[in-house]
Design an enzyme around this catalytic site. Sequence first.
Site, PDB file in Angstrom:
ATOM      1  N   TYR A  34       0.846  -1.203   0.000  1.00 33.86           N
ATOM      2  CA  TYR A  34       0.000   0.000   0.000  1.00 33.86           C
ATOM      3  C   TYR A  34       0.884   1.257   0.000  1.00 33.86           C
ATOM      4  O   TYR A  34       0.628   2.227  -0.709  1.00 33.86           O
ATOM      5  CB  TYR A  34      -0.939  -0.018   1.220  1.00 33.86           C
ATOM      6  CG  TYR A  34      -1.504   1.350   1.554  1.00 33.86           C
ATOM      7  CD1 TYR A  34      -2.378   1.984   0.674  1.00 33.86           C
ATOM      8  CD2 TYR A  34      -1.135   2.018   2.725  1.00 33.86           C
ATOM      9  CE1 TYR A  34      -2.860   3.246   0.963  1.00 33.86           C
ATOM     10  CE2 TYR A  34      -1.618   3.282   3.015  1.00 33.86           C
ATOM     11  CZ  TYR A  34      -2.482   3.897   2.130  1.00 33.86           C
ATOM     12  OH  TYR A  34      -2.951   5.153   2.391  1.00 33.86           O
ATOM     13  N   SER A 116      -3.238  14.148   7.213  1.00 31.32           N
ATOM     14  CA  SER A 116      -4.118  13.878   6.064  1.00 31.32           C
ATOM     15  C   SER A 116      -5.585  13.822   6.491  1.00 31.32           C
ATOM     16  O   SER A 116      -5.894  13.450   7.622  1.00 31.32           O
ATOM     17  CB  SER A 116      -3.717  12.534   5.442  1.00 31.32           C
ATOM     18  OG  SER A 116      -4.736  12.045   4.606  1.00 31.32           O
ATOM     19  N   GLN A 137      -4.247  18.561   5.484  1.00 33.53           N
ATOM     20  CA  GLN A 137      -4.495  18.322   4.055  1.00 33.53           C
ATOM     21  C   GLN A 137      -5.954  17.927   3.856  1.00 33.53           C
ATOM     22  O   GLN A 137      -6.464  17.042   4.539  1.00 33.53           O
ATOM     23  CB  GLN A 137      -3.569  17.208   3.552  1.00 33.53           C
ATOM     24  CG  GLN A 137      -3.834  16.768   2.121  1.00 33.53           C
ATOM     25  CD  GLN A 137      -4.798  15.593   2.045  1.00 33.53           C
ATOM     26  OE1 GLN A 137      -4.800  14.750   2.934  1.00 33.53           O
ATOM     27  NE2 GLN A 137      -5.630  15.550   1.007  1.00 33.53           N
ATOM     28  N   TYR A 139      -9.112  16.672   1.236  1.00 32.46           N
ATOM     29  CA  TYR A 139      -9.718  16.195  -0.007  1.00 32.46           C
ATOM     30  C   TYR A 139     -11.149  16.709  -0.028  1.00 32.46           C
ATOM     31  O   TYR A 139     -11.831  16.675   1.004  1.00 32.46           O
ATOM     32  CB  TYR A 139      -9.773  14.666  -0.027  1.00 32.46           C
ATOM     33  CG  TYR A 139      -8.470  13.956  -0.296  1.00 32.46           C
ATOM     34  CD1 TYR A 139      -7.759  14.180  -1.459  1.00 32.46           C
ATOM     35  CD2 TYR A 139      -7.975  13.011   0.611  1.00 32.46           C
ATOM     36  CE1 TYR A 139      -6.575  13.497  -1.725  1.00 32.46           C
ATOM     37  CE2 TYR A 139      -6.792  12.324   0.357  1.00 32.46           C
ATOM     38  CZ  TYR A 139      -6.095  12.570  -0.816  1.00 32.46           C
ATOM     39  OH  TYR A 139      -4.946  11.891  -1.083  1.00 32.46           O
ATOM     40  N   THR A 165      -5.504  19.041  -1.718  1.00 31.50           N
ATOM     41  CA  THR A 165      -4.961  18.120  -2.722  1.00 31.50           C
ATOM     42  C   THR A 165      -5.898  18.072  -3.915  1.00 31.50           C
ATOM     43  O   THR A 165      -7.082  17.758  -3.777  1.00 31.50           O
ATOM     44  CB  THR A 165      -4.748  16.722  -2.111  1.00 31.50           C
ATOM     45  OG1 THR A 165      -3.795  16.851  -1.059  1.00 31.50           O
ATOM     46  CG2 THR A 165      -4.235  15.729  -3.136  1.00 31.50           C
ATOM     47  N   ARG A 174      -4.265   1.036  -8.451  1.00 30.68           N
ATOM     48  CA  ARG A 174      -2.967   0.549  -7.969  1.00 30.68           C
ATOM     49  C   ARG A 174      -3.015  -0.970  -8.013  1.00 30.68           C
ATOM     50  O   ARG A 174      -3.675  -1.598  -7.191  1.00 30.68           O
ATOM     51  CB  ARG A 174      -2.701   1.108  -6.581  1.00 30.68           C
ATOM     52  CG  ARG A 174      -2.680   2.647  -6.665  1.00 30.68           C
ATOM     53  CD  ARG A 174      -2.666   3.365  -5.360  1.00 30.68           C
ATOM     54  NE  ARG A 174      -2.979   4.777  -5.601  1.00 30.68           N
ATOM     55  CZ  ARG A 174      -3.480   5.595  -4.693  1.00 30.68           C
ATOM     56  NH1 ARG A 174      -3.705   5.154  -3.460  1.00 30.68           N
ATOM     57  NH2 ARG A 174      -3.751   6.852  -4.989  1.00 30.68           N
ATOM     58  N   LYS A 264      -1.881  21.224  -3.677  1.00 32.26           N
ATOM     59  CA  LYS A 264      -0.937  20.099  -3.845  1.00 32.26           C
ATOM     60  C   LYS A 264      -1.379  19.231  -5.017  1.00 32.26           C
ATOM     61  O   LYS A 264      -2.539  18.816  -5.080  1.00 32.26           O
ATOM     62  CB  LYS A 264      -0.907  19.262  -2.560  1.00 32.26           C
ATOM     63  CG  LYS A 264      -0.079  17.984  -2.655  1.00 32.26           C
ATOM     64  CD  LYS A 264       0.031  17.323  -1.291  1.00 32.26           C
ATOM     65  CE  LYS A 264       0.823  16.044  -1.323  1.00 32.26           C
ATOM     66  NZ  LYS A 264       0.084  14.896  -1.839  1.00 32.26           N
ATOM     67  N   HIS A 288       1.571  12.917  -6.704  1.00 31.69           N
ATOM     68  CA  HIS A 288       1.034  12.050  -5.654  1.00 31.69           C
ATOM     69  C   HIS A 288       1.929  10.826  -5.461  1.00 31.69           C
ATOM     70  O   HIS A 288       1.467   9.715  -5.187  1.00 31.69           O
ATOM     71  CB  HIS A 288      -0.393  11.619  -6.015  1.00 31.69           C
ATOM     72  CG  HIS A 288      -1.322  11.526  -4.838  1.00 31.69           C
ATOM     73  ND1 HIS A 288      -2.211  12.494  -4.494  1.00 31.69           N
ATOM     74  CD2 HIS A 288      -1.500  10.547  -3.899  1.00 31.69           C
ATOM     75  CE1 HIS A 288      -2.912  12.128  -3.426  1.00 31.69           C
ATOM     76  NE2 HIS A 288      -2.483  10.944  -3.039  1.00 31.69           N
ATOM     77  N   ARG A 291       1.144   7.762  -7.644  1.00 30.70           N
ATOM     78  CA  ARG A 291      -0.009   6.936  -7.266  1.00 30.70           C
ATOM     79  C   ARG A 291      -1.275   7.298  -8.039  1.00 30.70           C
ATOM     80  O   ARG A 291      -2.322   6.719  -7.820  1.00 30.70           O
ATOM     81  CB  ARG A 291      -0.279   7.083  -5.763  1.00 30.70           C
ATOM     82  CG  ARG A 291       0.876   6.591  -4.933  1.00 30.70           C
ATOM     83  CD  ARG A 291       0.778   7.073  -3.502  1.00 30.70           C
ATOM     84  NE  ARG A 291      -0.169   6.365  -2.687  1.00 30.70           N
ATOM     85  CZ  ARG A 291       0.044   5.189  -2.123  1.00 30.70           C
ATOM     86  NH1 ARG A 291       1.182   4.565  -2.323  1.00 30.70           N
ATOM     87  NH2 ARG A 291      -0.862   4.626  -1.353  1.00 30.70           N
TER      88      ARG A 291
HETATM   89  C1  FMN Z   1       0.804   5.483   1.458  1.00 28.36           C
HETATM   90  C2  FMN Z   1       0.578   6.857   0.930  1.00 28.36           C
HETATM   91  C3  FMN Z   1      -0.562   7.536   1.274  1.00 28.36           C
HETATM   92  C4  FMN Z   1      -0.768   8.847   0.812  1.00 28.36           C
HETATM   93  N1  FMN Z   1      -1.861   9.526   1.217  1.00 28.36           N
HETATM   94  C5  FMN Z   1      -2.023  10.818   0.831  1.00 28.36           C
HETATM   95  C6  FMN Z   1      -3.107  11.591   1.332  1.00 28.36           C
HETATM   96  O1  FMN Z   1      -3.901  11.123   2.138  1.00 28.36           O
HETATM   97  N2  FMN Z   1      -3.213  12.874   0.891  1.00 28.36           N
HETATM   98  C7  FMN Z   1      -2.332  13.424  -0.009  1.00 28.36           C
HETATM   99  O2  FMN Z   1      -2.471  14.596  -0.379  1.00 28.36           O
HETATM  100  N3  FMN Z   1      -1.287  12.717  -0.469  1.00 28.36           N
HETATM  101  C8  FMN Z   1      -1.114  11.440  -0.065  1.00 28.36           C
HETATM  102  N4  FMN Z   1      -0.036  10.736  -0.515  1.00 28.36           N
HETATM  103  C9  FMN Z   1       0.952  11.390  -1.384  1.00 28.36           C
HETATM  104  C10 FMN Z   1       2.058  12.025  -0.536  1.00 28.36           C
HETATM  105  O3  FMN Z   1       1.569  13.104   0.225  1.00 28.36           O
HETATM  106  C11 FMN Z   1       3.196  12.544  -1.410  1.00 28.36           C
HETATM  107  O4  FMN Z   1       2.678  13.363  -2.429  1.00 28.36           O
HETATM  108  C12 FMN Z   1       4.040  11.433  -2.042  1.00 28.36           C
HETATM  109  O5  FMN Z   1       4.144  10.334  -1.166  1.00 28.36           O
HETATM  110  C13 FMN Z   1       5.425  11.967  -2.357  1.00 28.36           C
HETATM  111  O6  FMN Z   1       6.215  10.989  -2.946  1.00 28.36           O
HETATM  112  P1  FMN Z   1       7.282  10.106  -2.119  1.00 28.36           P
HETATM  113  O7  FMN Z   1       6.479   9.071  -1.395  1.00 28.36           O
HETATM  114  O8  FMN Z   1       8.132   9.539  -3.188  1.00 28.36           O
HETATM  115  O9  FMN Z   1       8.009  11.019  -1.150  1.00 28.36           O
HETATM  116  C14 FMN Z   1       0.188   9.433  -0.054  1.00 28.36           C
HETATM  117  C15 FMN Z   1       1.334   8.739  -0.397  1.00 28.36           C
HETATM  118  C16 FMN Z   1       1.541   7.462   0.073  1.00 28.36           C
HETATM  119  C17 FMN Z   1       2.819   6.758  -0.290  1.00 28.36           C
END
Ligand code: FMN
Length: 394
Positions: A34, A116, A137, A139, A165, A174, A264, A288, A291
């Site tokens: 995840y 988050s 943050q 949504y 975001t 995914r 973001k 993101h 993702r």
């Molecule tokens: C497991 C996971 C959960 C995430 N959940 C959120 C979220 O709830 N809100 C959000 O804006 N970004 C979320 N993100 C994106 C991160 O805030 C961020 O943009 C991203 O992880 C940056 O890349 P990096 O993991 O390579 O540092 C998530 C990323 C991951 C890996």
Amino acid sequence: MRGVPDRPLGLAPASIRDYRELARRRLPRQIFDYVDGGAYEESTLRANVADLNAIQLRQRVLRDVSKLELSTTVLGQELAMPLILGPIGMGGMLARRAEVQAARAAAEAGVVFCESTLSICSLEEVRAVTTAPFWFQLYVMRDRGVGEQLMERATAVGCPVLVLTVDLPVTGARYRETRNGLIGAQPVGKRLVQGLDFALHPSWAYSVGLRGRPHTFGNIASALPGAVTPRDFKAWIDSNFDPTVTWADLAWVREHWKGQLVLKGILDPEDARQAVDAGVDAIVVSNHGGRQLDDTSSSVTALPRVVDAVGNATEVLVDGGVRSGLDMVKMLALGARACLVGRAWAWSVAADGQHGVSHMLRIVRGELEVALSLTGAADVAALDRTVLLGEVAH
Ligand SMILES: Cc1cc2nc3c(=O)[nH]c(=O)nc-3n(C[C@H](O)[C@H](O)[C@H](O)COP(=O)(O)O)c2cc1C
């Protein structure tokens, strides 16, 4: 000694990548995937890291680097180094009350933690453990009342910054989550395999699964239809997140949020200019963490284009692929004011809780110090493209 932090007892991770490996061992497969995984074929996820690695730093010598300046300000807030723990949904699945542990580590290191919408610990639980300012943050959900209540709660606990975001009007598929059965209905055989996987990770199963209350979703509990497992959660997101959101909805946010506003998920220079026109206080260049949209540009590739498009009109932050202090120097040199990290803190909190995050932050700080010293750049705030080799430099 510069660049070599203490190690937490019993563990010898030297880098963020070592924390990834520790997290891989500690977490059940579906939880590790995840965090680790990205959307579709994960090409954007890989590009985030590979494109950063491909940029070379320019080694300079015989400059007095005995005094380094790592501290900076972001949106007027002092940071001990230009790093922010980015929002991670369901962080509390990785370690017991993980968001609380990460917020404490961030406060201790003098950096910012961003909570988050989908955190397991609530805004109030995080506020109870730290007096340091932290960000929230958001949504946007179809039921705007949910967002309004969240903004009210974030205001009440004193969050100075709202990170909206904007790159998730729908969720990117995914594949790892589908294959592992983290989402969707699963046949009995698959469930048995998952049960076995949890049993093979007893320390996680006891500490997080049993004692960590990992399904509490502290910020949106009242909007959820009772107890929700990750399996139902994707379906809940798909039917509750609002794909109709446009630039016009920023007026709604402004009406309910009197603090600073950050967008973001900006990757395109035109969107960045539009964000400036909309008067936001900062943007985060982000895909993101790979993702969402696959086969799009890596964050580090998008960053200089966005910076060139907006100039000094707004603060530009970035995330995606940052795995070391050297990566931070590259992002800062390309015009980012600070970097957010996602997986770096997710892996380290999974591996060793608050100590893991604190240690990870010391590692990054050490790497940043050495990279500044060896590029002859003493001040993070003064970094520019001249510390880079190759076409991005000069
Ligand atoms: C497991 C996971 C959960 C995430 N959940 C959120 C979220 O709830 N809100 C959000 O804006 N970004 C979320 N993100 C994106 C991160 O805030 C961020 O943009 C991203 O992880 C940056 O890349 P990096 O993991 O390579 O540092 C998530 C990323 C991951 C890996």
